[in-house]
Scaffold this motif. Structure first.
Motif, PDB file in Angstrom:
ATOM      1  N   THR A 372      21.730 -11.402   5.407  1.00  0.00           N
ATOM      2  CA  THR A 372      21.447 -10.519   6.535  1.00  0.00           C
ATOM      3  C   THR A 372      20.270 -11.057   7.335  1.00  0.00           C
ATOM      4  OG1 THR A 372      19.956  -9.158   5.207  1.00  0.00           O
ATOM      5  CG2 THR A 372      22.272  -8.499   5.256  1.00  0.00           C
ATOM      6  N   ALA A 373      20.115 -10.527   8.526  1.00  0.00           N
ATOM      7  CA  ALA A 373      18.966 -10.899   9.346  1.00  0.00           C
ATOM      8  C   ALA A 373      17.716 -10.216   8.807  1.00  0.00           C
ATOM      9  CB  ALA A 373      19.210 -10.489  10.795  1.00  0.00           C
ATOM     10  N   PRO A 374      16.581 -10.888   8.838  1.00  0.00           N
ATOM     11  CA  PRO A 374      15.331 -10.217   8.445  1.00  0.00           C
ATOM     12  C   PRO A 374      14.985  -9.129   9.456  1.00  0.00           C
ATOM     13  CG  PRO A 374      14.893 -12.390   9.364  1.00  0.00           C
ATOM     14  CD  PRO A 374      16.370 -12.288   9.216  1.00  0.00           C
ATOM     15  N   ASP A 375      14.082  -8.245   9.064  1.00  0.00           N
ATOM     16  CA  ASP A 375      13.699  -7.152   9.956  1.00  0.00           C
ATOM     17  C   ASP A 375      13.125  -7.656  11.271  1.00  0.00           C
ATOM     18  OD1 ASP A 375      14.522  -5.326   8.063  1.00  0.00           O
ATOM     19  OD2 ASP A 375      12.532  -5.161   7.140  1.00  0.00           O
ATOM     20  N   ASP A 376      12.381  -8.757  11.198  1.00  0.00           N
ATOM     21  CA  ASP A 376      11.788  -9.330  12.415  1.00  0.00           C
ATOM     22  C   ASP A 376      12.122 -10.818  12.461  1.00  0.00           C
ATOM     23  OD1 ASP A 376      10.336  -9.670  14.722  1.00  0.00           O
ATOM     24  OD2 ASP A 376       8.385  -9.782  13.705  1.00  0.00           O
ATOM     25  N   PRO A 377      13.353 -11.175  12.850  1.00  0.00           N
ATOM     26  CA  PRO A 377      13.771 -12.575  12.801  1.00  0.00           C
ATOM     27  C   PRO A 377      13.003 -13.444  13.786  1.00  0.00           C
ATOM     28  CG  PRO A 377      15.401 -11.259  13.956  1.00  0.00           C
ATOM     29  CD  PRO A 377      14.409 -10.299  13.380  1.00  0.00           C
ATOM     30  N   GLN A 378      12.764 -14.679  13.366  1.00  0.00           N
ATOM     31  CA  GLN A 378      12.136 -15.639  14.262  1.00  0.00           C
ATOM     32  C   GLN A 378      13.180 -16.168  15.242  1.00  0.00           C
ATOM     33  OE1 GLN A 378      10.403 -18.468  11.446  1.00  0.00           O
ATOM     34  NE2 GLN A 378       8.368 -17.615  11.851  1.00  0.00           N
ATOM     35  N   ALA A 379      12.720 -16.560  16.407  1.00  0.00           N
ATOM     36  CA  ALA A 379      13.623 -17.096  17.435  1.00  0.00           C
ATOM     37  C   ALA A 379      13.635 -18.614  17.359  1.00  0.00           C
ATOM     38  CB  ALA A 379      13.165 -16.638  18.817  1.00  0.00           C
ATOM     39  N   LEU A 380      14.817 -19.181  17.486  1.00  0.00           N
ATOM     40  CA  LEU A 380      14.931 -20.628  17.555  1.00  0.00           C
ATOM     41  C   LEU A 380      14.324 -21.132  18.859  1.00  0.00           C
ATOM     42  CD1 LEU A 380      18.555 -21.131  16.198  1.00  0.00           C
ATOM     43  CD2 LEU A 380      16.484 -22.109  15.206  1.00  0.00           C
ATOM     44  N   PRO A 381      13.765 -22.337  18.852  1.00  0.00           N
ATOM     45  CA  PRO A 381      13.222 -22.870  20.109  1.00  0.00           C
ATOM     46  C   PRO A 381      14.346 -23.116  21.114  1.00  0.00           C
ATOM     47  CG  PRO A 381      13.243 -24.548  18.386  1.00  0.00           C
ATOM     48  CD  PRO A 381      13.588 -23.264  17.723  1.00  0.00           C
ATOM     49  N   ALA A 382      13.994 -23.114  22.371  1.00  0.00           N
ATOM     50  CA  ALA A 382      14.971 -23.370  23.421  1.00  0.00           C
ATOM     51  C   ALA A 382      14.518 -24.600  24.224  1.00  0.00           C
ATOM     52  CB  ALA A 382      15.101 -22.153  24.335  1.00  0.00           C
ATOM     53  N   PRO A 383      15.273 -25.690  24.199  1.00  0.00           N
ATOM     54  CA  PRO A 383      16.516 -25.842  23.434  1.00  0.00           C
ATOM     55  C   PRO A 383      16.237 -26.227  21.983  1.00  0.00           C
ATOM     56  CG  PRO A 383      16.076 -27.825  24.672  1.00  0.00           C
ATOM     57  CD  PRO A 383      14.975 -26.858  25.038  1.00  0.00           C
ATOM     58  N   VAL A 384      17.268 -26.080  21.145  1.00  0.00           N
ATOM     59  CA  VAL A 384      17.174 -26.488  19.750  1.00  0.00           C
ATOM     60  C   VAL A 384      17.293 -28.006  19.687  1.00  0.00           C
ATOM     61  CG1 VAL A 384      18.264 -26.349  17.476  1.00  0.00           C
ATOM     62  CG2 VAL A 384      18.146 -24.316  18.930  1.00  0.00           C
ATOM     63  N   SER A 385      16.328 -28.658  19.040  1.00  0.00           N
ATOM     64  CA  SER A 385      16.367 -30.131  18.958  1.00  0.00           C
ATOM     65  C   SER A 385      17.360 -30.603  17.910  1.00  0.00           C
ATOM     66  CB  SER A 385      14.968 -30.676  18.658  1.00  0.00           C
ATOM     67  OG  SER A 385      14.556 -30.289  17.350  1.00  0.00           O
ATOM     68  N   GLY A 386      17.503 -29.831  16.797  1.00  0.00           N
ATOM     69  CA  GLY A 386      18.506 -30.167  15.801  1.00  0.00           C
ATOM     70  C   GLY A 386      17.986 -30.866  14.565  1.00  0.00           C
ATOM     71  N   ARG A 387      16.683 -30.797  14.271  1.00  0.00           N
ATOM     72  CA  ARG A 387      16.177 -31.387  13.029  1.00  0.00           C
ATOM     73  C   ARG A 387      16.578 -30.491  11.856  1.00  0.00           C
ATOM     74  NH1 ARG A 387      12.556 -35.007  11.090  1.00  0.00           N
ATOM     75  NH2 ARG A 387      11.932 -35.623  13.192  1.00  0.00           N
ATOM     76  N   VAL A 388      17.241 -31.074  10.862  1.00  0.00           N
ATOM     77  CA  VAL A 388      17.704 -30.350   9.686  1.00  0.00           C
ATOM     78  C   VAL A 388      17.015 -30.922   8.462  1.00  0.00           C
ATOM     79  CG1 VAL A 388      19.684 -29.751   8.241  1.00  0.00           C
ATOM     80  CG2 VAL A 388      19.940 -29.846  10.724  1.00  0.00           C
ATOM     81  N   SER A 389      16.422 -30.032   7.656  1.00  0.00           N
ATOM     82  CA  SER A 389      15.667 -30.496   6.489  1.00  0.00           C
ATOM     83  C   SER A 389      16.057 -29.694   5.259  1.00  0.00           C
ATOM     84  CB  SER A 389      14.168 -30.333   6.730  1.00  0.00           C
ATOM     85  OG  SER A 389      13.757 -31.005   7.898  1.00  0.00           O
ATOM     86  N   PHE A 390      16.260 -30.424   4.156  1.00  0.00           N
ATOM     87  CA  PHE A 390      16.431 -29.817   2.836  1.00  0.00           C
ATOM     88  C   PHE A 390      15.195 -30.193   2.024  1.00  0.00           C
ATOM     89  CE2 PHE A 390      20.671 -29.925   4.424  1.00  0.00           C
ATOM     90  CZ  PHE A 390      21.357 -28.893   3.815  1.00  0.00           C
ATOM     91  N   GLU A 391      14.449 -29.192   1.584  1.00  0.00           N
ATOM     92  CA  GLU A 391      13.201 -29.447   0.866  1.00  0.00           C
ATOM     93  C   GLU A 391      13.310 -28.952  -0.573  1.00  0.00           C
ATOM     94  OE1 GLU A 391      10.233 -27.450   3.156  1.00  0.00           O
ATOM     95  OE2 GLU A 391      10.527 -28.705   4.949  1.00  0.00           O
ATOM     96  N   ASP A 392      13.555 -29.878  -1.487  1.00  0.00           N
ATOM     97  CA  ASP A 392      13.594 -29.585  -2.923  1.00  0.00           C
ATOM     98  C   ASP A 392      14.521 -28.402  -3.218  1.00  0.00           C
ATOM     99  OD1 ASP A 392      12.895 -30.165  -5.535  1.00  0.00           O
ATOM    100  OD2 ASP A 392      11.223 -28.741  -5.555  1.00  0.00           O
ATOM    101  N   VAL A 393      15.754 -28.490  -2.700  1.00  0.00           N
ATOM    102  CA  VAL A 393      16.699 -27.378  -2.760  1.00  0.00           C
ATOM    103  C   VAL A 393      17.508 -27.430  -4.048  1.00  0.00           C
ATOM    104  CG1 VAL A 393      18.799 -26.416  -1.734  1.00  0.00           C
ATOM    105  CG2 VAL A 393      16.880 -27.090  -0.274  1.00  0.00           C
ATOM    106  N   THR A 394      17.527 -26.306  -4.755  1.00  0.00           N
ATOM    107  CA  THR A 394      18.408 -26.120  -5.913  1.00  0.00           C
ATOM    108  C   THR A 394      19.282 -24.905  -5.634  1.00  0.00           C
ATOM    109  OG1 THR A 394      16.835 -27.072  -7.484  1.00  0.00           O
ATOM    110  CG2 THR A 394      18.527 -25.597  -8.379  1.00  0.00           C
ATOM    111  N   PHE A 395      20.571 -25.077  -5.871  1.00  0.00           N
ATOM    112  CA  PHE A 395      21.494 -23.980  -5.566  1.00  0.00           C
ATOM    113  C   PHE A 395      22.613 -23.929  -6.591  1.00  0.00           C
ATOM    114  CE2 PHE A 395      25.545 -22.653  -3.604  1.00  0.00           C
ATOM    115  CZ  PHE A 395      25.235 -21.325  -3.380  1.00  0.00           C
ATOM    116  N   ARG A 396      22.930 -22.701  -7.033  1.00  0.00           N
ATOM    117  CA  ARG A 396      24.057 -22.443  -7.925  1.00  0.00           C
ATOM    118  C   ARG A 396      24.932 -21.380  -7.283  1.00  0.00           C
ATOM    119  NH1 ARG A 396      19.633 -23.301 -11.145  1.00  0.00           N
ATOM    120  NH2 ARG A 396      19.913 -24.736 -12.919  1.00  0.00           N
TER     121      ARG A 396
END
Length: 634
Positions: A372-396
């Motif tokens: 779900t969206a957080p109560d006060d979501p942050q806005a993406l910059p305009a325009p979006v540059s597109g940098r994608v980062s995974f930082e020490d991600v563990t997922f099951r």
């Protein structure tokens, strides 16, 4: 194409609890826990009956906005009941004063009264029928929309534990049961309850002594209603479950008809479907038999009591202690009461079925989205540059909590960079896409877009910044125009046509009967695999998003078409951050970097030549996966 979007404001759904059967037990093939408020097994006693009927309060919630129609229906119902009782009440003076008394004027007057009462009855019945039936249609329409709007926003893991065919059955079969109850059975039940009690009162007024005898028989009528009614309820639930299984089986088989026919399994599927149909029929037959028995028992007991009472009444008329008009009115009231009791017995089963259906629909309405969206979501910059980062991600995955799909994985993808992701099956390649789209959140670590934690963003805003071309292309049963416009619903026809041209799809579309307005059938059955994939590429082109996810978008194309589409993809990828799950040598070589993933970890990173020299896993993949392509290219 008008399709509901996920509702980001929905409350968080936790626990991945599967849907349950009407009695609170887990639905077939649905592992996991049940909802805490699910009903307990039916055999625990009569206290559960009222609990199940309380599920019908769901219908009251949806009927509340239409109070005016409800009031109109109730008023008409009361008027029609009073009119029915008045018709009978007029019989006594008509017989005693008109027929037996020889008063011609009284005959005229009472027959006129009968006609006026009949007109009131007709008008009230018509108003009641219109108000109740339209109310049922309106309530079910609102309920269907509410359930669909809730389901379409649920988390993908919900559909791992709950079969889509079962959900569709609830949207159709269960709502049809409710439609019958709200539009008919509730009205019948209320009318007959009023008639029953009104008739009982009038029986006492007409002859209290005879009515005292009937009162002794009433418990004999109620006992089989409740005893056999419980049996009807269990069989009704079983019947509905079998129908749901039937729909799931048919949908699954017809959705894979090419595979069924390719493996010549038509006879096997006919046998499976026939067996399922017979199972549904047997469950329905048992339910019908018990309901028939219930109706017969009630009618025999009621009319047996009436026959005995009338025998006493006839003796009173002969003895002069009772008039013929009183006996006629008593008989008519007794018939009304008996008919009302029989009708109540019949609709009681319908009300129980509706209670079960309401319980199942309530489960869907109470299911909550995990993302779900957080109560006060942050806005993406305009325009979006597109940098994608995974930082020490563990997922099951919730359905596989013991196996890490990603294990302490870190990648940083620069804006506008094209990265190919390779690795053996099950290495975690598709999981990267799942996390970027925020279909799931990692248990540890952070996924970022332009430096912002995805959990701090509104999922709808995030997904607008991403275009996705899956390997298994999804085509809706709609026109070419609306399928491509799905990428950006506000796009003009001209923009759609330009996207089709860029995806090299305009050539085969011109050959379709109605061009871009041609309906493609369910899952795009009128197109080849390569044609469907080009439409998916056109959809992504129209999306015009800064981040592009390609699950080997040219895998279903022939060599000539692949070159044309690859040129379109090169244009599409220019200036965009692109992640590609790669299975072809040409795709791998064209990437700025190649990420080798195995067992959820990044084990190598570099160019094709660098990885051939430095990574045994990549070299093995290249030998197995790319060797044939390389020889073909030479």
């Amino acid at each position: 194409m008008s399709r509901s979007q996920p509702n980001s404001a929905e409350a968080k759904w936790s626990g991945n609890a599967p849907m349950t059967a009407d009695d609170g037990r887990k639905a077939p093939d649905a592992p996991g826990s049940t909802y805490p408020d699910a009903a307990q097994p039916e055999d625990e006693g009569g206290a559960q009956n009222s609990q199940r009927l309380r599920r019908l309060t769901l219908l009251l919630d949806y009927a509340r906005p239409y109070r005016g129609r409800v009031v109109l229906a109730v008023v008409a119902l009361v008027m029609s009941t009073i009119a029915s009782l008045t018709l009978v009440y007029t019989l006594q003076p008509l017989i005693d004063k008109g027929f037996a008394g020889g008063q011609a004027g009284a005959v005229d007057r009472y027959f006129l009264q009968l006609f006026i009462v009949a007109m009131v009855l007709a008008l009230a019945t018509a108003v009641r029928f219109f108000a109740v039936t339209t109310l049922g249609e309106r309530v079910v329409a609102d309920l269907r929309k509410a359930v669909y709007n809730r389901v379409v926003g649920l988390h993908p893991s919900y559909f791992e534990a709950n079969r889509p065919g079962e959900i569709v059955s609830r949207l159709t079969a269960d709502t049809s049961v409710i439609q019958t109850v709200v539009g008919s059975s509730v009205s019948i039940a209320l009318r007959n309850i009023l008639t029953f009690f009104g008739g009982v009162i009038m029986l006492f007024v007409t002859n209290a002594q005879l009515m005292a005898t009937i009162a002794i028989a009433i418990p004999l009528v109620l006992v089989p209603i409740f005893v056999l009614g419980r049996r009807v309820r269990r069989l009704s639930r079983s019947s509905q479950d079998r129908i749901a299984d039937l729909g799931t089986l048919a949908g699954e088989t017809l959705g894979a008809i090419n595979v069924v026919q390719a493996f010549t399994q038509e006879d096997r599927e006919r046998g499976r479907f026939s067996h399922s149909v017979e199972g549904a029929y047997e469950a329905a037959r048992q339910r019908i038999w018990v309901r028939s028995l219930l109706t017969a028992v009630v009618i025999v007991l009621v009319f047996g009591a009436i026959d005995f009472v009338l025998w006493q009444g006839a003796k009173d008329v002969v003895g002069g202690t009772m008039t013929g008009g009183q006996l006629a009115a008593f008989v008519a009231y007794a018939v009304l009461v008996a008919g009302a009791a029989g009708a109540i017995a019949e609709v009681y089963g319908d009300l129980q079925r509706a209670a079960g259906a309401s319980g199942r629909l309530r489960e869907l309405l109470k299911a909550e989205a995990a993302i779900t969206a957080p109560d006060d979501p942050q806005a993406l910059p305009a325009p979006v540059s597109g940098r994608v980062s995974f930082e020490d991600v563990t997922f099951r995955y919730p359905s596989r909590p013991d196996a890490a799909a990603l294990d302490s994985l870190s990648i940083d993808i620069a804006p506008g960079e094209t990265v190919a992701v390779v690795g053996p099956s099950g290495a975690g390649k598709s999981t990267l896409f799942q996390l970027i789209l925020r279909f799931f959140d990692p248990q540890t670590g952070t996924v970022r877009l332009d430096g912002l934690d995805l959990r701090a963003l509104d999922p709808a805003d995030l997904r607008k910044a991403v275009a996705f071309v899956p390997q298994d292309t999804v085509i809706f049963a709609d026109s070419v125009l609306e399928n491509v416009r799905y990428g950006r619903p506000g796009a003009s026809d001209a923009e759609v046509e330009r996207a089709l041209t860029s995806a090299r799809a305009d050539d085969f579309i011109r050959e379709l009967p109605d061009g871009i307005h041609t309906n493609l059938g369910e899952r795009g059955v009128r197109l080849s695999g390569g044609q469907r994939q080009r439409l998916a590429i056109a959809r992504a082109l129209l999306r015009d998003a800064p981040v592009l996810l390609l699950d080997e978008a040219t895998s279903a194309l022939d060599s000539e078409t692949e070159k044309a589409v690859q040129a379109a993809l090169d244009t599409l990828m220019a200036g965009r951050t692109t992640l590609i799950i790669a299975h072809r040598l040409a795709t791998v070589r064209a990437a700025d970097r190649i990420v080798v993933v195995d067992k959820g970890r990044v084990i190598a990173l570099g160019s094709h030549e660098e990885l051939l020299a430095a990574s045994p896993v990549y070299r093995r993949l290249a030998d197995l996966q790319f060797a044939t392509q390389s020889r073909a290219a030479e």
